[in-house]
Design a protein around this motif. Structure first.
Motif, mmCIF file in Angstrom:
data_model
loop_
_atom_site.group_PDB
_atom_site.id
_atom_site.type_symbol
_atom_site.label_atom_id
_atom_site.label_comp_id
_atom_site.label_asym_id
_atom_site.label_seq_id
_atom_site.Cartn_x
_atom_site.Cartn_y
_atom_site.Cartn_z
ATOM 1 N N PHE A 162 0.827 -1.204 0.000
ATOM 2 C CA PHE A 162 0.000 0.000 0.000
ATOM 3 C C PHE A 162 0.866 1.261 0.000
ATOM 4 C CE2 PHE A 162 -2.454 -3.210 2.445
ATOM 5 C CZ PHE A 162 -3.499 -3.368 1.554
ATOM 6 N N GLY A 163 0.287 2.329 -0.570
ATOM 7 C CA GLY A 163 0.853 3.661 -0.422
ATOM 8 C C GLY A 163 1.780 4.129 -1.510
ATOM 9 N N ASP A 179 5.706 -7.606 -13.930
ATOM 10 C CA ASP A 179 4.843 -8.700 -14.361
ATOM 11 C C ASP A 179 5.520 -9.565 -15.421
ATOM 12 O OD1 ASP A 179 2.898 -7.866 -12.611
ATOM 13 O OD2 ASP A 179 1.788 -6.697 -14.104
ATOM 14 N N THR A 180 6.353 -8.944 -16.247
ATOM 15 C CA THR A 180 7.060 -9.696 -17.293
ATOM 16 C C THR A 180 8.450 -10.143 -16.860
ATOM 17 O OG1 THR A 180 7.872 -7.620 -18.243
ATOM 18 C CG2 THR A 180 5.797 -8.506 -19.123
ATOM 19 N N GLN A 181 8.799 -9.873 -15.591
ATOM 20 C CA GLN A 181 10.102 -10.252 -15.040
ATOM 21 C C GLN A 181 11.263 -9.592 -15.781
ATOM 22 O OE1 GLN A 181 10.808 -12.174 -12.092
ATOM 23 N NE2 GLN A 181 8.709 -11.429 -11.942
ATOM 24 N N GLU A 182 11.005 -8.454 -16.402
ATOM 25 C CA GLU A 182 12.078 -7.670 -17.019
ATOM 26 C C GLU A 182 12.466 -6.588 -16.029
ATOM 27 O OE1 GLU A 182 13.630 -8.315 -19.770
ATOM 28 O OE2 GLU A 182 12.364 -9.991 -20.350
ATOM 29 N N ILE A 183 13.221 -6.967 -15.009
ATOM 30 C CA ILE A 183 13.504 -6.061 -13.897
ATOM 31 C C ILE A 183 14.783 -5.290 -14.189
ATOM 32 C CG2 ILE A 183 13.938 -5.925 -11.413
ATOM 33 C CD1 ILE A 183 12.465 -8.612 -11.173
ATOM 34 N N PRO A 184 14.721 -3.965 -14.265
ATOM 35 C CA PRO A 184 15.941 -3.187 -14.481
ATOM 36 C C PRO A 184 16.667 -2.943 -13.162
ATOM 37 C CG PRO A 184 14.055 -1.724 -14.403
ATOM 38 C CD PRO A 184 13.511 -3.126 -14.207
ATOM 39 N N SER A 185 17.865 -2.421 -13.240
ATOM 40 C CA SER A 185 18.579 -2.022 -12.031
ATOM 41 C C SER A 185 17.903 -0.785 -11.449
ATOM 42 C CB SER A 185 20.046 -1.729 -12.346
ATOM 43 O OG SER A 185 20.720 -2.924 -12.698
ATOM 44 N N LEU A 186 17.679 -0.787 -10.140
ATOM 45 C CA LEU A 186 16.881 0.240 -9.493
ATOM 46 C C LEU A 186 17.625 0.834 -8.301
ATOM 47 C CD1 LEU A 186 13.464 -1.663 -9.312
ATOM 48 C CD2 LEU A 186 14.120 0.021 -11.032
ATOM 49 N N ILE A 187 17.358 2.111 -8.038
ATOM 50 C CA ILE A 187 17.735 2.759 -6.794
ATOM 51 C C ILE A 187 16.434 3.219 -6.130
ATOM 52 C CG2 ILE A 187 18.952 4.666 -5.690
ATOM 53 C CD1 ILE A 187 20.827 2.632 -6.792
ATOM 54 N N LEU A 188 16.094 2.620 -4.995
ATOM 55 C CA LEU A 188 14.869 2.953 -4.279
ATOM 56 C C LEU A 188 15.205 4.021 -3.242
ATOM 57 C CD1 LEU A 188 13.501 -0.670 -3.718
ATOM 58 C CD2 LEU A 188 13.079 0.866 -5.644
ATOM 59 N N TRP A 189 14.638 5.207 -3.437
ATOM 60 C CA TRP A 189 14.944 6.348 -2.566
ATOM 61 C C TRP A 189 13.677 6.781 -1.850
ATOM 62 C CZ3 TRP A 189 15.283 11.990 -4.570
ATOM 63 C CH2 TRP A 189 15.556 12.856 -3.510
ATOM 64 N N GLY A 190 13.745 6.831 -0.534
ATOM 65 C CA GLY A 190 12.585 7.255 0.228
ATOM 66 C C GLY A 190 12.889 7.293 1.713
ATOM 67 N N PRO A 191 11.991 7.873 2.505
ATOM 68 C CA PRO A 191 12.210 7.960 3.957
ATOM 69 C C PRO A 191 12.097 6.595 4.615
ATOM 70 C CG PRO A 191 10.021 8.753 3.379
ATOM 71 C CD PRO A 191 10.725 8.503 2.084
ATOM 72 N N PRO A 192 12.517 6.474 5.860
ATOM 73 C CA PRO A 192 12.421 5.175 6.553
ATOM 74 C C PRO A 192 10.976 4.711 6.656
ATOM 75 C CG PRO A 192 13.868 6.675 7.753
ATOM 76 C CD PRO A 192 13.215 7.486 6.681
ATOM 77 N N GLY A 193 10.769 3.401 6.464
ATOM 78 C CA GLY A 193 9.458 2.810 6.650
ATOM 79 C C GLY A 193 8.472 3.030 5.531
ATOM 80 N N CYS A 194 8.951 3.460 4.341
ATOM 81 C CA CYS A 194 8.026 3.717 3.232
ATOM 82 C C CYS A 194 7.859 2.500 2.336
ATOM 83 C CB CYS A 194 8.500 4.914 2.411
ATOM 84 S SG CYS A 194 10.036 4.628 1.511
ATOM 85 N N GLY A 195 8.669 1.436 2.527
ATOM 86 C CA GLY A 195 8.473 0.209 1.760
ATOM 87 C C GLY A 195 9.573 -0.134 0.786
ATOM 88 N N LYS A 196 10.770 0.383 0.984
ATOM 89 C CA LYS A 196 11.867 0.092 0.050
ATOM 90 C C LYS A 196 12.278 -1.373 0.130
ATOM 91 C CE LYS A 196 14.530 3.146 1.944
ATOM 92 N NZ LYS A 196 13.599 3.660 2.964
ATOM 93 N N THR A 197 12.554 -1.849 1.345
ATOM 94 C CA THR A 197 12.964 -3.248 1.516
ATOM 95 C C THR A 197 11.832 -4.197 1.160
ATOM 96 O OG1 THR A 197 14.456 -2.544 3.286
ATOM 97 C CG2 THR A 197 13.940 -4.894 3.151
ATOM 98 N N LYS A 302 6.611 9.345 1.437
ATOM 99 C CA LYS A 302 6.188 9.030 2.800
ATOM 100 C C LYS A 302 4.731 8.562 2.760
ATOM 101 C CE LYS A 302 7.275 11.941 6.020
ATOM 102 N NZ LYS A 302 7.280 13.139 6.906
ATOM 103 N N LEU A 303 4.421 7.515 3.502
ATOM 104 C CA LEU A 303 3.084 6.922 3.458
ATOM 105 C C LEU A 303 2.047 7.893 4.001
ATOM 106 C CD1 LEU A 303 3.909 3.307 4.678
ATOM 107 C CD2 LEU A 303 3.492 4.065 2.351
ATOM 108 N N SER A 304 0.928 7.968 3.309
ATOM 109 C CA SER A 304 -0.159 8.838 3.745
ATOM 110 C C SER A 304 -0.913 8.204 4.911
ATOM 111 C CB SER A 304 -1.118 9.095 2.582
ATOM 112 O OG SER A 304 -1.722 7.881 2.160
ATOM 113 N N VAL A 305 -1.783 9.003 5.526
ATOM 114 C CA VAL A 305 -2.595 8.491 6.635
ATOM 115 C C VAL A 305 -3.515 7.379 6.146
ATOM 116 C CG1 VAL A 305 -4.347 9.120 8.343
ATOM 117 C CG2 VAL A 305 -2.465 10.687 7.857
ATOM 118 N N GLU A 306 -4.056 7.534 4.924
ATOM 119 C CA GLU A 306 -4.946 6.508 4.374
ATOM 120 C C GLU A 306 -4.186 5.205 4.132
ATOM 121 O OE1 GLU A 306 -4.633 9.546 3.280
ATOM 122 O OE2 GLU A 306 -6.554 10.421 3.886
#
Length: 582
Positions: A162-163, A179-197, A302-306
């Protein structure tokens, strides 16, 4: 013995090397594919391999001699050999299950390298939740485990994630690539607890289900470059021998310095590994530019309240906790449930978590776990009269006291907040300026840093419109230096309000910026100082014409016409001049 073998194996048949059953030549390939997926039925995979004669003639001689050891040795070698191709070696049953061979005992004490996530994401812990439901454990057992609730309830699919609909929602580019398993190299940038891991583990779970890639997890806080090189070497072998890609997840990738990050460059470039890095810092400053150009940066908000509400509702349903006053049948169930313990939570309590966790799902889920655990521990074990535990809003507030504010004095949030303060004062919004000042000071910012910026603001944005603004800012800086925090916070607040309410003028700032632009854009040597403006302290300098023709202004009763700029710059007014374009 030969006649017995003839009776057991029909002519023109082939024996399966895994299950040792006989099949015709037309059916052996189809059976072998299915048999390899099921795995060998016997033999310990950790048993050291035994040499086996490759010629069929030697094999028949051994069988004809009727040697039991020869037959069992050949069977064990076949089973061990084909077990190398099994997707999960730990699942192979056999007569040696639960026992450890001498080789395994030695390996157990050896140092382990980076963890390769062979089990699916939903098998990380016996209490892991799949599809939002506990895996056979009661809420009491789930809440009493050593692992945090955020780890136990980590989603395995994008439907439970979610979020971050802007990044992995339906009809997005990344969703179609996953969905097609064509995964590129990624850098996941975000605050703690937003779902990167969590997003990385969802990618791992999907890849393992489809068997398209191998997933390896490392952390830059505890891994060395040598361990990274070892993983890359394994990835090269995996790609060459099994045609299977390797997804390497590096948590806190900004902890690697620029030279350490260079290790990934050639292997990401040639596709040996698919790199997924997670960071809370701005990749523009913390990730090597060459590596950044080879990866796609995904900004997780950052995750919203919803979104936090949806995450908490999933957790409540998974743990079997009921929301108080939501289910009218609760009272009837309580009367018929006997001694079964029921845990309830107020809707206001869930709302409080959603608002106070500051968009951090890890903080929210662990706070829920802490509150429920505390109430369950307070209940006396011998007290059987009450089988109902209620978690209220007060319990949540007691366990989730906001003692910190997300603020990094050395990171991007530091520059974001000072920029917001500066622009709020420039816009004469003293209310917003006071808020951003509080965000910085309560987050641990150095008050002298803020005071220095206020001194700069007094000349840059107020300037000559209110000449008293500069002494006000300088006095605030000196006061902060003398008394420090927390007493100086009200001094800074006074200065911020004064500067926000003062009239604004950027005349000084713009004029000096034009002077700098003129100096930088000037072609050739800079023009000399006019002779009449030069000082002439010696006789020789006077003979050379220094100070000749200078008009001393106090000696005249009216305005004096005199040039003060070099001849090349005469007629230029830096207060209204516009620098030429490039």
């Amino acid at each position: 013995m030969a006649s017995e073998m003839t009776d057991r194996t029909p002519p023109e048949s082939v024996q399966c090397p895994v299950c040792f059953k006989a099949f015709t030549a037309a059916k052996i390939n189809t059976h072998l594919d299915a048999c390899l997926l099921k795995g060998p039925s016997v033999q310990d995979e950790q048993e050291p391999p035994v040499k086996k004669c490759r010629t069929s003639g030697a094999e028949n001689v051994n069988k004809a001699e009727g040697s039991p050891s020869s037959s069992s040795t050949a069977d064990a070698q076949t089973s061990t050999m084909f077990s190398l191709f099994q997707p999960s070696r730990a699942k192979v049953p056999g007569p040696f299950a639960g026992k450890q061979s001498p080789a395994g005992a030695v390996n157990k004490g050896a140092k382990r390298g980076p963890s390769e996530a062979e089990p699916a994401a939903g098998q990380r812990h016996p209490a892991t939740v799949s599809n939002g439901h506990p895996s056979g454990l009661s809420p009491r057992t789930l809440l009493s485990t050593e692992k945090p609730l955020a780890e136990i309830l980590r989603p395995n699919t994008l439907e439970e994630y979610f979020g971050q609909s802007k990044v992995v929602g339906h009809q997005t580019l990344l969703r179609s690539l996953l969905d097609t398993q064509e995964i590129p190299s990624l850098i996941l940038w975000g605050p703690p607890g937003c779902g990167k891991t969590t997003l990385a583990h969802i990618i791992a779970s999907t890849s393992k289900k489809k068997g398209t890639a191998r997933f390896v997890t490392m952390s830059a806080t505890s891994s060395s470059v040598n361990e990274v090189r070892e993983v890359i070497k394994q990835a090269q072998n995996e790609l060459r021998l099994c045609k299977r890609k390797t997804i390497l997840f590096i948590d806190e990738i900004h902890r690697f310095n620029k030279s350490q990050q260079d290790t990934f460059l050639p292997h990401v470039e040639c596709g040996t590994i698919t790199l997924i890095g997670a960071t809370t810092e701005n990749p523009s400053f913390q990730v090597n530019a060459a590596l950044l150009s080879r990866c796609r940066v995904l900004v997780l908000e950052k995750l919203s309240v919803e979104a936090m509400g949806s995450i908490l509702n999933r957790a409540v349903n998974a743990l079997g906790i009921r929301i108080l006053e939501q289910d009218p049948a609760d009272k009837d169930e309580d009367q018929t449930a006997g001694h079964e313990l029921h845990v309830y939570i107020e809707q206001k309590a869930l709302d409080t978590i959603s608002y106070l966790c500051d968009g951090d799902a890890r903080t929210g889920l662990n706070s829920l776990q802490l509150a429920v655990q505390a109430q369950m521990n307070l209940r006396q074990p011998q007290d059987c009269s009450s089988q109902k535990i209620v978690v209220t809003e007060e319990h949540i507030k007691e366990g989730l006291q906001r003692s910190h504010i997300l603020y990094d004095k050395a990171g991007e949030e530091h520059y974001n907040c000072i920029s917001a303060l500066h622009k709020s004062m420039r816009g004469s919004d003293e209310n917003a300026a006071l808020y951003w000042l509080g965000r910085m000071l309560e987050g641990g910012e150095d008050p002298l840093y803020v005071a220095r910026r206020l001194v700069r603001f007094a000349s840059e944005d107020v300037g000559l419109a209110d000449p008293a603004a500069l002494p006000q800012a300088v006095s605030a800086f000196q006061a902060c230096h003398l008394i420090g925090m927390p007493e100086c916070e009200v001094i800074l607040a006074q200065c911020v309000i004064y500067l926000a309410q003062a009239p604004k003028s950027v005349e000084v700032y713009m004029a000096y910026a034009n002077v700098k632009a003129s100096l930088r854009n000037h072609k050739g040597p800079l023009p000399p100082v006019p002779l009449h403006l030069r000082n002439a302290p010696t006789k020789l300098m006077k003979q050379l014409g220094y100070a000749k023709g200078y008009k001393y202004n106090p000696a005249f009763s009216g305005p004096v016409e005199q040039e003060y700029l070099p001849e090349e710059l005469r007629g230029i007014n830096f207060f209204s001049w516009t620098p030429p374009g490039p």
